[in-house]
Design a protein around this motif. Sequence first.
Motif, PDB file in Angstrom:
ATOM      1  N   ILE A  23      10.083  -2.348  -2.634  1.00  0.00           N
ATOM      2  CA  ILE A  23       9.796  -2.291  -1.201  1.00  0.00           C
ATOM      3  C   ILE A  23      10.891  -1.546  -0.450  1.00  0.00           C
ATOM      4  O   ILE A  23      10.634  -0.844   0.535  1.00  0.00           O
ATOM      5  CB  ILE A  23       9.621  -3.719  -0.640  1.00  0.00           C
ATOM      6  CG1 ILE A  23       8.356  -4.361  -1.208  1.00  0.00           C
ATOM      7  CG2 ILE A  23       9.568  -3.706   0.882  1.00  0.00           C
ATOM      8  CD1 ILE A  23       8.091  -5.769  -0.709  1.00  0.00           C
ATOM      9  N   ALA A  24      12.122  -1.675  -0.907  1.00  0.00           N
ATOM     10  CA  ALA A  24      13.235  -1.009  -0.226  1.00  0.00           C
ATOM     11  C   ALA A  24      13.053   0.503  -0.181  1.00  0.00           C
ATOM     12  O   ALA A  24      13.546   1.167   0.748  1.00  0.00           O
ATOM     13  CB  ALA A  24      14.552  -1.358  -0.926  1.00  0.00           C
ATOM     14  N   GLU A  25      12.330   1.059  -1.154  1.00  0.00           N
ATOM     15  CA  GLU A  25      12.140   2.507  -1.212  1.00  0.00           C
ATOM     16  C   GLU A  25      11.191   3.014  -0.135  1.00  0.00           C
ATOM     17  O   GLU A  25      11.185   4.208   0.170  1.00  0.00           O
ATOM     18  CB  GLU A  25      11.624   2.905  -2.596  1.00  0.00           C
ATOM     19  CG  GLU A  25      12.590   2.627  -3.731  1.00  0.00           C
ATOM     20  CD  GLU A  25      12.012   3.007  -5.078  1.00  0.00           C
ATOM     21  OE1 GLU A  25      12.267   4.142  -5.542  1.00  0.00           O
ATOM     22  OE2 GLU A  25      11.282   2.180  -5.667  1.00  0.00           O
ATOM     23  N   VAL A  26      10.354   2.131   0.431  1.00  0.00           N
ATOM     24  CA  VAL A  26       9.417   2.554   1.476  1.00  0.00           C
ATOM     25  C   VAL A  26       9.770   1.915   2.815  1.00  0.00           C
ATOM     26  O   VAL A  26       9.002   2.029   3.771  1.00  0.00           O
ATOM     27  CB  VAL A  26       7.957   2.202   1.092  1.00  0.00           C
ATOM     28  CG1 VAL A  26       7.536   2.931  -0.162  1.00  0.00           C
ATOM     29  CG2 VAL A  26       7.787   0.683   0.920  1.00  0.00           C
ATOM     30  N   HIS A  27      10.934   1.223   2.867  1.00  0.00           N
ATOM     31  CA  HIS A  27      11.296   0.511   4.098  1.00  0.00           C
ATOM     32  C   HIS A  27      11.438   1.467   5.284  1.00  0.00           C
ATOM     33  O   HIS A  27      10.957   1.178   6.391  1.00  0.00           O
ATOM     34  CB  HIS A  27      12.607  -0.252   3.887  1.00  0.00           C
ATOM     35  CG  HIS A  27      13.090  -0.953   5.118  1.00  0.00           C
ATOM     36  ND1 HIS A  27      12.497  -2.087   5.615  1.00  0.00           N
ATOM     37  CD2 HIS A  27      14.115  -0.650   5.987  1.00  0.00           C
ATOM     38  CE1 HIS A  27      13.118  -2.460   6.718  1.00  0.00           C
ATOM     39  NE2 HIS A  27      14.100  -1.611   6.964  1.00  0.00           N
ATOM     40  N   GLU A  28      12.081   2.602   5.076  1.00  0.00           N
ATOM     41  CA  GLU A  28      12.305   3.539   6.177  1.00  0.00           C
ATOM     42  C   GLU A  28      10.977   4.076   6.716  1.00  0.00           C
ATOM     43  O   GLU A  28      10.766   4.147   7.934  1.00  0.00           O
ATOM     44  CB  GLU A  28      13.178   4.698   5.696  1.00  0.00           C
ATOM     45  CG  GLU A  28      13.511   5.696   6.806  1.00  0.00           C
ATOM     46  CD  GLU A  28      14.421   6.808   6.322  1.00  0.00           C
ATOM     47  OE1 GLU A  28      14.622   7.777   7.087  1.00  0.00           O
ATOM     48  OE2 GLU A  28      14.936   6.715   5.182  1.00  0.00           O
ATOM     49  N   THR A  41       0.829  -1.204   0.000  1.00  0.00           N
ATOM     50  CA  THR A  41       0.000   0.000   0.000  1.00  0.00           C
ATOM     51  C   THR A  41       0.861   1.251   0.000  1.00  0.00           C
ATOM     52  O   THR A  41       0.573   2.220  -0.714  1.00  0.00           O
ATOM     53  CB  THR A  41      -0.929   0.007   1.231  1.00  0.00           C
ATOM     54  OG1 THR A  41      -1.804  -1.113   1.161  1.00  0.00           O
ATOM     55  CG2 THR A  41      -1.750   1.286   1.289  1.00  0.00           C
ATOM     56  N   LEU A  42       1.930   1.248   0.795  1.00  0.00           N
ATOM     57  CA  LEU A  42       2.844   2.386   0.808  1.00  0.00           C
ATOM     58  C   LEU A  42       3.496   2.585  -0.562  1.00  0.00           C
ATOM     59  O   LEU A  42       3.674   3.725  -1.014  1.00  0.00           O
ATOM     60  CB  LEU A  42       3.919   2.182   1.869  1.00  0.00           C
ATOM     61  CG  LEU A  42       3.544   2.548   3.308  1.00  0.00           C
ATOM     62  CD1 LEU A  42       4.696   2.214   4.247  1.00  0.00           C
ATOM     63  CD2 LEU A  42       3.195   4.025   3.417  1.00  0.00           C
TER      64      LEU A  42
END
Length: 476
Positions: free
Chosen positions: A216-221, A206-207
Amino acid sequence: MHWRYCELLAGAVASFATASLGCTIAWPSPVFPKLVDPELTDNPFGEVLMASAQTWTDSAPAIGGIGGPLLASWIADRKGRRLALLLSTVLYIVVWLLFMIVRSVPLLIVARTLGGFANGYVLLAATLYIGEIASDQYRGALGCYLQIGTTFGILYVYCLGPFVSYLALQGLCCVLSILFGTLFLYMPETPHHLIAQGHLRRASETLMFLRGRRHIAEVHEELEELKQYVLQSPDPDGSAPEQTVSRWGPFRRLKQLFRTSANRRALAISLGVVVCQQWTGIDGILSSSELIFGKAGMALDAVYSTVVLGAVQFFCSCLSPLFIDRFGRRPILLLTSAGLAIALAALGAYFLLERHGVVPLRTIGWMPLAASLLFVALYNAGFGPVAWALVMELFAHDVKPLGLSLAVSCLLLCDFLVLRLFAYISESFGFDRAFWMLAIACVLGFAFCWWAVIETRGLTLYAIQERLSAVKVIRL
């Protein structure tokens, strides 16, 4: 779909739900003239609507709206924010169908009460949803979308209502509700709720959609920050909020709301801001707009004058997202509350001069129009949307549904009280005293915002909780 501004799109679609709220607010303006027409040319009841019935019909939504947030909060906690907001479509469709089939004044009041219930429901559900899909960068702007949707609904009814039949107006309002439900089917659940339910994979997806990212790594933080906000407590004792919902859930959340200093402070600021918002007298000004425009000696008919007022509201509401994150919440609240007090004092001065005939009215005939337009512009560009944008970001995740429910119910209760008090004072003592009462309320609102409201611009949701807990936050 990979687009940088997907969260703005989702927020715009979600805020479109409040267009139905705006339709309910503006409904009396074009409908009452039809129902009091002695010729009964477009009156489904076959009788003229009496003054006492008008009063109850006008105030019924404020009474019915108090219970709406409680149902929305209950559904949002158990079934998710998306489903809770989507179900508002069903409520409004039922309301507009009731308006079509009622054939007596008591049933009309019942329909208006249910409309108010839907208003309280959608205000809570939309606030929860938008507040939980917004990034820190656009959270303030998205918070202003609620006012844009509401003023669009008001303008929609102002523009169409006087020129179509009673039944056609209800159908046109129903079209807006159906259109929202159709568009919102394609919107996702909020990442906050998914994290709280343990669906971390879906939350990350969703993020990615909302932020327009491909990996997914781009929204991990951000995902880790949301996990910290949703699953942990910022309180000094380190206690975590309860994540399970049981039959005693509401009582536990009520206890949690008053247990910590951060939650108590968030509740106090939220209730104070919404009380100040309603004590500006915005609904009283709008209900008296025909008289104000008449005093100004406008050549335009009252119908077109109302359209002008609605257009000013909508235009100024569209401006608020452009500068809320540039100047901050607190400065805007202070500036606009001072401006509202000046506009209301000017209206009070005009009606005092009119009553005593001190100055020829033709020399100051511009004052009511200028003051009322200034009032509407300042409210819709500042205090109205910014106050609600502030409220939606103050509460911790575990108490947010309950806290917002209390804020919405308090708002609707104050709306009812202010409308009744404004009508009583203006009829018994004159409009000058009524407007000065509201001007004094705006001055008190300025004092409250100066003393109690914190600035949240540039802070994460977790950092806001730390600031409410009086923990020093270093802004980078």
